[in-house]
Design an enzyme around this catalytic site. Structure first.
Site, short mmCIF file in Angstrom:
data_model
loop_
_atom_site.label_atom_id
_atom_site.label_comp_id
_atom_site.label_asym_id
_atom_site.label_seq_id
_atom_site.Cartn_x
_atom_site.Cartn_y
_atom_site.Cartn_z
N GLU A 1 -13.75 3.43 -2.18
CA GLU A 1 -12.72 3.55 -2.53
C GLU A 1 -13.11 3.06 -3.67
OE1 GLU A 1 -10.02 2.32 0.72
OE2 GLU A 1 -11.26 4.14 0.89
N ASP B 1 -1.27 -6.27 -5.02
CA ASP B 1 -3.04 -7.22 -4.70
C ASP B 1 -2.84 -8.43 -4.61
OD1 ASP B 1 -5.15 -4.79 -4.41
OD2 ASP B 1 -4.33 -3.88 -6.22
#
Ligand SMILES: Cc1ncc(COP(=O)(O)O)c(C=O)c1O
Lengths: 253, 394
Positions: free
Chosen positions: A45, A56
């Site tokens: 990714e 995140d």
């Protein structure tokens, strides 16, 4: 056939790595990809950095900020990936937030993905309903697989809905957490992994978030098809640079 | 044209719920229940009672005689500064805490810029005996110190947001991350008409009490429910949404939205979203957003912490795009002067956010018999330090 589906049909557990494009150095993208393939990683990714990565934790927030400061942009990422298929053959997925894609133009973005050989997209903040109503057709036109997330809180009904809408695999978020938690997996995760496995979904599951060593990799791939390592890989890059990649990957499996 | 939200959560092309799957269960739970809960008689009764006895509503609609004389028009001030805790923010937090309780939540999180929303949230958490965590940008913690102290005294935990520009946007990011980490017991009390659907609509409904009262009060004073103009400052847009709400579909009422130009719209240090923004996604909502060509959210600037936000609620984005609203941006300097002027002319020290709305009279001319209602969203106690430094009042 799409490289993701090909890879998933192999009779092996998948190790996937996430890294932020443009980090540690702006031009590291291609070298990181080549090294990962050489070290036997099954899928990657590529994180397109965003100023406000809501899902995140600190590690990816910092790598994203650093990458943007280094000068990473959507345009530049596609330039860097221009010839990537001459040297790298594993499936490549771009993972990013929806706003940069929206500004680039969704169709234009998909077209570029197809040109450079990207196989799929993970856009955590593009919800299923919006995708189906406005963008699915465009993604399909460029042969891009859109990957959806499920979490321990996702209802069974919604998981079935996501399973129906998915191709390739389902991204199974390991715990109720942003990326980068490193508390290890306990009974709660084990129960969750089992519960989802017993649903007999039509798509394979790949676990992500909180996988940081061989132990958590093994735990999550006991029932799932594979696992994704992100923050732990980025931490390693911050400390050891690209030279640390091989040792890191070998320590996982 | 309809300026309210549609059944899919959009105002025109703006709104929606662009959230990661981790937030889906919570936001969906809220979406499915908020209208039902708000319509319950017991909810309305408790909400109205608290607004009356605890917040001190209705707030007065005050005819500002000296200000009106100076600008040769009829200016009314809707006195949200007289709400308990000193700003309109508490209308929303009362509503949301009652909502949270009915949803069975025990832990409350909030973001805050000026600290007014943080204080209003800490206040209702104290009132209901719920745990309260407030995220606040590190820079705002410094420039709104009195409000940080108030939150602590009220028993809230104040967590500094140290990422990005260290202001409201980043505090909101941190609150959202906390919600992802605590999906079961926690309700996120968003402080403005921003965020994923149903937040903009829910917050607007809680704030709509402002224009509900203006209609009644203006009828008493002027013999008509409708002013010619209703004016409010816009950070995320909650006080504005409340002031506009019952006038949205009345074309005879002009809607004026005042944004923070900071050091000038084109100075690179501004928070004038309608002038500088493009369609984008921030905090789960598709709206006007200050961003780079590459889709990175830019760091806004305003002297006023409550207006220092790179987006604007989707309702306001639609008011702008459709031309229904008139958008004006006001610099730091002009806002500060207007704050001083109101203090001297009317004996009311406004919040610096509100001062932006008051500053329009210098340039935006009204007719002598125009009735102009300005939403006086908050009082200036929290800003004394900034005012004193700016005007060298020591
Ligand atoms: C007094 C006051 N007015 C206005 C605002 C701006 O918020 P909104 O646009 O949501 O009303 C704030 C925000 O903190 C505030 O404290």
């Amino acid at each position: 056939m799409n490289r993701i589906k090909n890879k998933l049909s192999e009779n092996k557990k998948i190790l996937s790595i996430y890294f932020t494009a443009g980090y540690p150095k702006l031009d590291d993208t291609v070298e990181i990809l080549q090294q990962l393939e050489k070290d036997g990683v099954d899928m990657v990714e590529i994180g397109l950095p965003f100023s406000d990565p809501l899902a995140d934790g600190p590690t990816i927030q910092q790598s994203s900020q650093a990458a943007l400061k280094n000068g990473m942009t959507t345009e530049l990422l596609f330039q860097q990936l221009k010839d990537i298929r001459e040297t790298v053959s594993i499936p490549l997925i771009i993972m990013g937030y929806f706003n940069p894609m929206l500004q680039f133009g969704v169709e234009n973005f998909c077209k570029k993905c197809a040109e450079v050989g990207i196989d799929g997209l993970i856009l955590p903040d593009l919800p299923l309903a919006e995708y189906e109503e406005h963008y699915e057709e465009i993604f399909k036109k460029y042969n891009l697989i859109n990957i959806f997330l499920i979490t321990p809180q996702t209802s069974e009904e919604r998981i079935r809905q996501i399973d129906n809408a998915s191709e390739g695999f389902i991204y199974m978020v390991s715990s109720a957490s942003v990326t980068g938690s490193s508390e290890g997996f306990g009974a709660e995760q084990e129960e969750y992994f089992k519960r989802i496995a017993s649903m007999k979904l039509s798509n394979p599951l790949i676990v992500g978030f909180g996988i940081n060593n061989s132990e958590t990799f093994l735990q999550s791939t006991k029932s799932a098809k594979g696992a994704i390592i992100g923050s732990a890989f980025i931490k390693m890059l911050s400390e050891k640079g690209l030279g640390g990649i091989s040792t890191f990957i070998k320590s996982i499996r | 044209m309809n300026y309210n939200v549609n059944e899919k959560g959009y105002y025109g092309e703006f709104g929606g719920a662009y959230i990661p799957e981790m937030l889906y269960p919570n936001v969906e739970e809220l979406r499915q229940n908020y209208l039902k809960i708000m319509a319950e008689e017991s909810f309305q009764k408790e909400f109205r009672q608290l607004l009356k006895d605890y917040v001190g509503r209705p707030t007065p609609l005050y005819f500002a005689k000296r200000l009106s004389e100076k600008y040769n028009t009829k200016i009314y001030l809707k006195r949200e500064d007289l709400c308990h805790t000193g700003a309109h923010k508490v209308n929303n937090t009362i509503g949301q805490i009652l909502m949270a309780k009915r949803l069975g939540k025990t832990r409350i999180i909030a973001e805050t810029g000026a600290g007014q929303h943080g204080v209003a949230t800490a206040t209702v958490c104290a009132l209901m005996g719920l745990e309260c965590i407030v995220f606040m940008g590190e820079i705002d913690i410094k420039r709104q110190a009195p409000n940080v102290a108030r939150m602590k005294m009220l028993g809230a935990k104040v967590v500094p947001a140290t990422s990005g520009s260290k202001t409201l946007k980043d505090a909101t990011n941190e609150a959202i991350r906390d919600w992802i980490n605590n999906p079961v017991d926690t309700h996120y009390i968003i402080g403005s008409v921003v965020g994923p659907h149903p937040y903009p609509d829910m917050v607007a409904r809680f704030q709509s009490v402002v224009s509900e009262e203006i209609k009644i009060q203006l009828k008493e004073k002027e013999g008509r429910e409708n002013p010619d103009f209703v004016v409010a400052c816009v950070g995320g847009g909650s006080n504005a949404a409340g002031a506009y709400y019952h006038y949205l579909d009345k074309p005879e009422v002009g809607i004026i939205a005042v944004e923070a130009a900071g050091k000038g719209v084109n100075s690179g240090e501004s928070a004038a979203t309608s002038a500088l923004g493009k369609v984008g996604i921030i905090h789960g909502s598709k709206t006007l957003l200050m961003q780079t060509a590459d889709g990175q959210i830019t760091e806004p600037y305003s002297i006023s912490a409550g207006l220092d936000y790179p987006g604007v609620g989707p309702m306001h984005a639609n008011l702008f795009a459709s031309g229904r609203g008139e958008f004006i941006s006001i610099t730091d300097d002009d806002a500060m002067q207007a704050g001083l002027e109101l203090s001297k002319l009317e004996g009311i020290i406004p919040a610096i956010e509100t001062s932006h709305a008051l500053a329009i009279f210098e340039t935006r001319k009204f007719k002598k018999d125009d009735v102009v209602v300005v939403n006086l969203s908050g009082r200036g106690d929290k800003d004394l330090d900034t005012y004193i430094k700016y005007f060298n009042l020591n």
